[in-house]
Design an enzyme around this catalytic site. Sequence first.
Site, mmCIF file in Angstrom:
data_model
loop_
_atom_site.group_PDB
_atom_site.id
_atom_site.type_symbol
_atom_site.label_atom_id
_atom_site.label_comp_id
_atom_site.label_asym_id
_atom_site.label_seq_id
_atom_site.Cartn_x
_atom_site.Cartn_y
_atom_site.Cartn_z
ATOM 1 N N HIS A 139 28.086 45.722 53.581
ATOM 2 C CA HIS A 139 28.194 45.364 52.163
ATOM 3 C C HIS A 139 27.842 43.890 51.960
ATOM 4 C CE1 HIS A 139 30.081 45.414 48.087
ATOM 5 N NE2 HIS A 139 30.413 44.170 48.407
ATOM 6 N N GLU A 140 28.384 43.028 52.810
ATOM 7 C CA GLU A 140 28.125 41.591 52.675
ATOM 8 C C GLU A 140 26.675 41.251 53.014
ATOM 9 O OE1 GLU A 140 30.237 40.059 51.106
ATOM 10 O OE2 GLU A 140 31.914 41.441 51.377
ATOM 11 N N HIS A 143 24.582 42.024 50.077
ATOM 12 C CA HIS A 143 24.632 40.970 49.055
ATOM 13 C C HIS A 143 23.571 39.908 49.346
ATOM 14 C CE1 HIS A 143 27.773 41.758 46.211
ATOM 15 N NE2 HIS A 143 28.742 41.836 47.102
ATOM 16 N N GLU A 220 27.881 44.677 42.727
ATOM 17 C CA GLU A 220 28.778 45.306 43.702
ATOM 18 C C GLU A 220 28.349 46.737 43.999
ATOM 19 O OE1 GLU A 220 31.280 44.114 45.640
ATOM 20 O OE2 GLU A 220 30.473 42.229 44.870
#
Length: 287
Positions: A139-140, A143, A220
């Site tokens: 997820h990071e 980003h 997100e």
Amino acid sequence: MKRIFLLIATNLAVLLVASIVMSILGVNTSTMGGLLVFAAIFGFGGAFISLAISKWMAKKTMGCEVITTPRDSTERWLVETVARQAKQAGIKMPEVAIYQSSDMNAFATGPSKDNSLVAVSTGLLYGMSQDEIEGVLAHEVSHVANGDMVTLTLIQGVVNTFVIFAARVVAGIINNFVSSNDEEGEGLGMFAYMAVVFVLDMLFGILASIIVAYFSRIREYKADEGAARLAGKGKMIAALERLRQGPESTAMPAQMSAFGINGKRSMAEMMMSHPPLEKRIAALRAS
């Protein structure tokens, strides 16, 4: 009370410095064009300065310990996992760090895709399974790969410009109205005008934060989708389920929380930087 005083003092100091700088540059803020230039310089300037120092600020404020040489198998696995995911995503290897916190959280920051930091809390590192952590790391990394730091900086610059511009336009209208109804035609006076600008900055700032939060929630969902591609949908859902079962995360500094895995919960969803975990899980399952 002390925080309110510091906020007021900071705002007045920024206005004073801004006025001096604009005078030196010869920008006439009494005209709409001059005011717009003034607003854009300070609106985008502040946002991009925050972006430029984001890694440094994260390390200082969160006490991040960057892993240069892994000390154990856990740190080695952490670095190797981020390296593998970064290669999959087509970005330069981010710095990997650990910070002390009982919260299960993580964040990504940095001025560009090739100059970034991924940090995880000790609470997450020792409170989740490797599959769940892999989902969080993906997820990071997503980003970073999606360029979310720059995207939200541009959005922040636009809304900052709006706040600065709109607050002073409305304050000018109020000043002109008071002046037209004042026998001496003096208007609000310098301190009253600055007080009105301060109040309007706060009011428009709340509206601006709602706009930024909206775009943050969209990013997100995109990062969750990216994580599902990098680590697998099951691992990302498992990570979100684990976060949903855990205690509420305490707030991180704003520049990190927007790119964290677990946002602070709020009764007013429109003020949240992250969608509710239930909605994120449902979106992944439906994808």
